[in-house]
Write a protein that holds these residues in place. Structure first.
Motif, mmCIF file in Angstrom:
data_model
loop_
_atom_site.group_PDB
_atom_site.id
_atom_site.type_symbol
_atom_site.label_atom_id
_atom_site.label_comp_id
_atom_site.label_asym_id
_atom_site.label_seq_id
_atom_site.Cartn_x
_atom_site.Cartn_y
_atom_site.Cartn_z
ATOM 1 N N PHE A 8 10.018 5.578 -18.494
ATOM 2 C CA PHE A 8 11.121 6.001 -17.637
ATOM 3 C C PHE A 8 10.565 6.094 -16.228
ATOM 4 C CE2 PHE A 8 14.126 8.806 -15.612
ATOM 5 C CZ PHE A 8 15.338 8.454 -16.181
ATOM 6 N N ASP A 9 10.963 5.177 -15.370
ATOM 7 C CA ASP A 9 10.351 5.032 -14.051
ATOM 8 C C ASP A 9 11.191 5.638 -12.943
ATOM 9 O OD1 ASP A 9 8.652 4.192 -12.006
ATOM 10 O OD2 ASP A 9 9.595 2.229 -11.865
ATOM 11 N N ASN A 10 10.589 6.563 -12.204
ATOM 12 C CA ASN A 10 11.198 7.135 -11.004
ATOM 13 C C ASN A 10 10.411 6.775 -9.752
ATOM 14 O OD1 ASN A 10 13.547 8.643 -11.679
ATOM 15 N ND2 ASN A 10 12.254 10.136 -12.706
ATOM 16 N N THR A 11 9.306 6.063 -9.903
ATOM 17 C CA THR A 11 8.398 5.874 -8.784
ATOM 18 C C THR A 11 8.322 4.463 -8.248
ATOM 19 O OG1 THR A 11 6.546 5.527 -10.278
ATOM 20 C CG2 THR A 11 6.909 7.771 -9.510
ATOM 21 N N GLY A 12 8.358 3.459 -9.116
ATOM 22 C CA GLY A 12 8.161 2.081 -8.682
ATOM 23 C C GLY A 12 6.721 1.871 -8.228
ATOM 24 N N GLY A 13 6.484 0.836 -7.457
ATOM 25 C CA GLY A 13 5.176 0.581 -6.856
ATOM 26 C C GLY A 13 4.050 0.431 -7.862
ATOM 27 N N ASP A 14 2.907 1.001 -7.515
ATOM 28 C CA ASP A 14 1.694 0.854 -8.326
ATOM 29 C C ASP A 14 1.824 1.453 -9.724
ATOM 30 O OD1 ASP A 14 0.489 -0.445 -6.202
ATOM 31 O OD2 ASP A 14 -0.512 1.358 -5.452
ATOM 32 N N ILE A 15 2.586 2.536 -9.849
ATOM 33 C CA ILE A 15 2.759 3.159 -11.168
ATOM 34 C C ILE A 15 3.522 2.193 -12.088
ATOM 35 C CG2 ILE A 15 3.683 5.127 -12.447
ATOM 36 C CD1 ILE A 15 1.435 5.840 -10.420
ATOM 37 N N LEU A 16 4.593 1.627 -11.587
ATOM 38 C CA LEU A 16 5.352 0.644 -12.371
ATOM 39 C C LEU A 16 4.471 -0.551 -12.719
ATOM 40 C CD1 LEU A 16 7.854 -0.608 -13.644
ATOM 41 C CD2 LEU A 16 8.563 -1.339 -11.346
ATOM 42 N N ASP A 17 3.710 -1.043 -11.750
ATOM 43 C CA ASP A 17 2.824 -2.180 -12.016
ATOM 44 C C ASP A 17 1.809 -1.855 -13.111
ATOM 45 O OD1 ASP A 17 3.975 -4.006 -10.315
ATOM 46 O OD2 ASP A 17 2.627 -3.559 -8.640
ATOM 47 N N GLY A 18 1.233 -0.665 -13.061
ATOM 48 C CA GLY A 18 0.266 -0.273 -14.092
ATOM 49 C C GLY A 18 0.907 -0.212 -15.464
ATOM 50 N N CYS A 19 2.129 0.309 -15.523
ATOM 51 C CA CYS A 19 2.817 0.414 -16.813
ATOM 52 C C CYS A 19 3.280 -0.955 -17.306
ATOM 53 C CB CYS A 19 3.968 1.402 -16.712
ATOM 54 S SG CYS A 19 3.377 3.108 -16.524
ATOM 55 N N LEU A 20 3.661 -1.841 -16.405
ATOM 56 C CA LEU A 20 3.980 -3.209 -16.820
ATOM 57 C C LEU A 20 2.759 -3.868 -17.456
ATOM 58 C CD1 LEU A 20 6.220 -4.513 -13.910
ATOM 59 C CD2 LEU A 20 6.784 -4.608 -16.350
ATOM 60 N N ARG A 21 1.593 -3.606 -16.926
ATOM 61 C CA ARG A 21 0.361 -4.172 -17.493
ATOM 62 C C ARG A 21 0.072 -3.603 -18.878
ATOM 63 N NH1 ARG A 21 -4.100 -3.610 -12.897
ATOM 64 N NH2 ARG A 21 -5.375 -4.583 -14.515
ATOM 65 N N THR A 47 8.514 3.532 -2.820
ATOM 66 C CA THR A 47 8.817 2.398 -1.940
ATOM 67 C C THR A 47 10.011 2.638 -1.019
ATOM 68 O OG1 THR A 47 10.258 1.347 -3.576
ATOM 69 C CG2 THR A 47 7.915 0.788 -3.668
ATOM 70 N N TYR A 48 10.654 3.788 -1.098
ATOM 71 C CA TYR A 48 11.867 4.026 -0.316
ATOM 72 C C TYR A 48 11.644 3.882 1.187
ATOM 73 C CZ TYR A 48 14.243 5.877 -4.479
ATOM 74 O OH TYR A 48 14.812 6.038 -5.718
ATOM 75 N N ASN A 49 10.490 4.245 1.668
ATOM 76 C CA ASN A 49 10.239 4.196 3.108
ATOM 77 C C ASN A 49 9.472 2.964 3.552
ATOM 78 O OD1 ASN A 49 11.573 6.641 3.652
ATOM 79 N ND2 ASN A 49 9.773 7.802 3.039
ATOM 80 N N ASP A 50 9.241 2.019 2.648
ATOM 81 C CA ASP A 50 8.535 0.791 3.015
ATOM 82 C C ASP A 50 9.418 -0.090 3.895
ATOM 83 O OD1 ASP A 50 6.504 1.715 1.444
ATOM 84 O OD2 ASP A 50 6.733 0.200 -0.143
ATOM 85 N N ALA A 51 8.841 -0.642 4.958
ATOM 86 C CA ALA A 51 9.589 -1.530 5.843
ATOM 87 C C ALA A 51 10.019 -2.794 5.101
ATOM 88 C CB ALA A 51 8.735 -1.890 7.062
ATOM 89 N N VAL A 52 9.131 -3.293 4.247
ATOM 90 C CA VAL A 52 9.435 -4.473 3.440
ATOM 91 C C VAL A 52 9.291 -4.084 1.973
ATOM 92 C CG1 VAL A 52 8.750 -6.837 2.883
ATOM 93 C CG2 VAL A 52 8.549 -6.006 5.235
ATOM 94 N N PRO A 53 10.403 -4.066 1.235
ATOM 95 C CA PRO A 53 10.319 -3.679 -0.175
ATOM 96 C C PRO A 53 9.404 -4.627 -0.959
ATOM 97 C CG PRO A 53 12.611 -3.842 0.540
ATOM 98 C CD PRO A 53 11.765 -4.392 1.644
ATOM 99 N N LYS A 54 8.653 -4.044 -1.882
ATOM 100 C CA LYS A 54 7.732 -4.824 -2.718
ATOM 101 C C LYS A 54 8.220 -4.733 -4.164
ATOM 102 C CE LYS A 54 3.678 -3.690 -4.731
ATOM 103 N NZ LYS A 54 2.651 -2.888 -5.089
ATOM 104 N N GLY A 55 8.380 -5.856 -4.781
ATOM 105 C CA GLY A 55 8.797 -5.877 -6.177
ATOM 106 C C GLY A 55 7.604 -5.725 -7.102
ATOM 107 N N PRO A 56 7.860 -5.617 -8.398
ATOM 108 C CA PRO A 56 6.773 -5.477 -9.371
ATOM 109 C C PRO A 56 5.868 -6.709 -9.384
ATOM 110 C CG PRO A 56 8.934 -5.276 -10.436
ATOM 111 C CD PRO A 56 9.171 -5.622 -9.020
#
Length: 162
Positions: A41-54, A70-79
């Motif tokens: 159950f992901d509320n964070t995105g970013g590196d945490i999501l990437d680690g769990c995808l792995r 990632t909410y404040n990132d100028a350029v959104p980064k996907g998984p």
């Protein structure tokens, strides 16, 4: 933080809690998930999501409810590791609580009972005064709160919450 992890394990009964700020987070995630991850159950995105995808298991599921990292990132980064969804035949789906509005009444009833019975516990970080709301928001994005972040703007008229 380590304090939050201790709270999750000692007071809420989780088997393991990991500090996402740890320099060895991914190594700890691997150790904590020797049989991989069935549901995340992901509320964070970013590196945490990437680690769990792995670490996603065969036919695992990822429920995406937020992406605060990632909410404040100028350029959104996907998984970065989305290809694991293909190889593991896993699913990733968005979740918004408003989709369950018809069930709110039952949820309030059930959760109120569970709180009274001690089966459901929560913590709140309360900031006093509307003038402190901007600092509370910044604090939220830093992870300084434990549980829900609330801004108390006035004294309650009634002490009954449930």
């Amino acid at each position: 933080s380590e304090d939050k992890c201790e709270y999750l394990v000692k007071e809420l009964g989780l088997d393991v809690a990991l500090n996402y700020k740890s320099k060895t987070f991914f190594k700890e995630l691997v150790q904590a998930t020797p049989k991989l991850i069935d549901i995340f159950f992901d509320n964070t995105g970013g590196d945490i999501l990437d680690g769990c995808l792995r670490r996603i298991a065969f036919q695992g599921r990822i429920v995406v409810c937020g992406a605060i990292s990632t909410y404040n990132d100028a350029v959104p980064k996907g998984p970065a590791y989305y290809s694991a969804l293909i190889t593991q035949r896993a699913r990733m789906e968005g979740f918004i609580v408003f989709d369950y509005a018809k069930q709110y009444g039952k949820a309030i009833e059930d959760m109120s009972n569970w709180i009274r019975e001690g089966k459901l516990k929560s913590r709140e970080t309360v900031v006093h005064g509307i003038e402190n709301a901007p600092d509370a928001l910044v604090s939220l994005f830093k992870g300084d709160n434990t549980g829900k972040m609330l801004v108390k703007v006035a004294e309650e008229e009634s002490k009954s919450r449930l």
